[in-house]
Enzyme design. Sequence first.
Site, short mmCIF file in Angstrom:
data_model
loop_
_atom_site.label_atom_id
_atom_site.label_comp_id
_atom_site.label_asym_id
_atom_site.label_seq_id
_atom_site.Cartn_x
_atom_site.Cartn_y
_atom_site.Cartn_z
N THR A 53 -32.10 17.39 47.49
CA THR A 53 -32.39 18.42 46.49
C THR A 53 -31.20 19.35 46.31
O THR A 53 -30.80 19.65 45.18
CB THR A 53 -33.65 19.22 46.89
OG1 THR A 53 -34.79 18.36 46.80
CG2 THR A 53 -33.86 20.41 45.96
N ASN A 90 -37.43 6.40 43.37
CA ASN A 90 -38.13 6.64 44.62
C ASN A 90 -39.61 6.24 44.60
O ASN A 90 -40.22 6.07 45.65
CB ASN A 90 -38.02 8.13 45.00
CG ASN A 90 -38.43 9.03 43.86
OD1 ASN A 90 -37.81 9.02 42.80
ND2 ASN A 90 -39.47 9.81 44.04
N GLN A 143 -32.25 7.06 47.55
CA GLN A 143 -33.08 5.92 47.91
C GLN A 143 -32.29 4.62 48.09
O GLN A 143 -32.75 3.70 48.76
CB GLN A 143 -34.19 5.71 46.87
CG GLN A 143 -35.27 6.76 46.90
CD GLN A 143 -36.08 6.76 48.18
OE1 GLN A 143 -36.17 5.78 48.91
NE2 GLN A 143 -36.70 7.90 48.49
N GLY A 178 -29.92 12.61 54.65
CA GLY A 178 -30.02 12.08 56.00
C GLY A 178 -31.39 11.59 56.39
O GLY A 178 -31.54 10.56 57.06
N THR A 211 -22.00 29.23 56.92
CA THR A 211 -21.62 28.64 58.20
C THR A 211 -22.11 27.19 58.27
O THR A 211 -23.28 26.92 58.05
CB THR A 211 -22.22 29.44 59.37
OG1 THR A 211 -21.78 30.80 59.27
CG2 THR A 211 -21.80 28.86 60.71
N CYS A 231 -42.15 15.09 47.08
CA CYS A 231 -41.82 16.38 46.46
C CYS A 231 -42.75 16.74 45.32
O CYS A 231 -42.74 17.85 44.82
CB CYS A 231 -40.37 16.36 45.95
SG CYS A 231 -39.18 16.21 47.28
#
Length: 379
Positions: free
Chosen positions: A70, A149, A178, A199, A236, A322
């Site tokens: 996303t 997907n 995908q 990931g 960071t 989602c």
Amino acid sequence: MIYLDNSATTKPHPDVLKSFYQVSDTFFANPSSIHQLGGETEKLLLKAKQQAAQLLHVEEDEIIFTSGGTEGNNIAIKGIALEHQNRGKHIITSEIEHPSVYEACKSLEQLGFEITFLPVDQNGVVSVKELEQSIRKDTILISIMHVNNEIGSIQPIKEIGEIAKKHPKLFFHIDYVQGLGKIPLAFANSGIDLCTMSGHKIHGLKGTGILYINKRTKLFPLFHGGEQERSIRSGTENVAGAVAMVKALRLIKERENVEINKMKALRDLLKIELEKIDDIQINSPEAGAPHIMNFSVPGIKPEVMIHILGEQHIYISTKSACSSKQTDESRIVSACGFNQERAKTALRVSLSYENTEEEIRIFLTKLNEAIQQLKEVME
């Protein structure tokens, strides 16, 4: 447990978890800190970037670590739109994109951008000819997913890339979430300018991802701050997440090379056996991705079926995780031209390299039993 919802998320590989823990425990310093531990942590981050680049056959400064699909899609689409809006405000995408692309484009309409949502055929594939005809002088971006997907349709990325190369002033973005680890995608001389990876779809961790941005591509950053990640993603860095992402990428590439035919065989078995069940209609195309099978059972609510199977520790889904808690009807199945009943009763089975033939056969038996049980109740 039989887990068949791998397009929603995969179980993290033990080696990925181990690498995340080790880095979190040992290299916990801020990589921007100037002391020695900060320097060592920064070196590890750079090494992860180099390794990711080697695995994807791109250059290390073309790799940006993100929190997943996303974020990657939003950085790519909105970053191009905001940076290049003075040259044009026209974007081309498709009707069957993931919500993170579809809704990102919808949001840009509120800022004065014009979006062409290309239709798809019954196989869920866009027309290359129609796409080419949609390109205008003010077109700045084409964003097309590699693998859908929900139904597993595969888009003609190579052909679209060739078209994109003829228009050097526009950019071409791929949602590769995908396809990664199942269908190889070459970046060199492909016409692809940006590519999103995640990931947790490849046995990595949630909150990790990669956005490939080729060197000629300039984006307007959505985050401003300490100028990390080439100023494209300030904040960071999640060093442990980056290392874990690269570990997952390496492992899935190895399995893709060795086990892809096994996965294809499981999908073929699934399709053949599903077609034998009278009440089932297959929504996935014949030449679809090797890990996704979408089908409908008209007259039976998907959530009821999912509940029955879930009680037996068999886990499948309806559509994109989602959007699964929103409207019943699948936007993707509808876009393929199927009727409302079929779109409302769609179910998705999605495989990983961990699944076995025995699991598929047990699922098929339990599915058939559930259908017969529900039909008797309805009668």
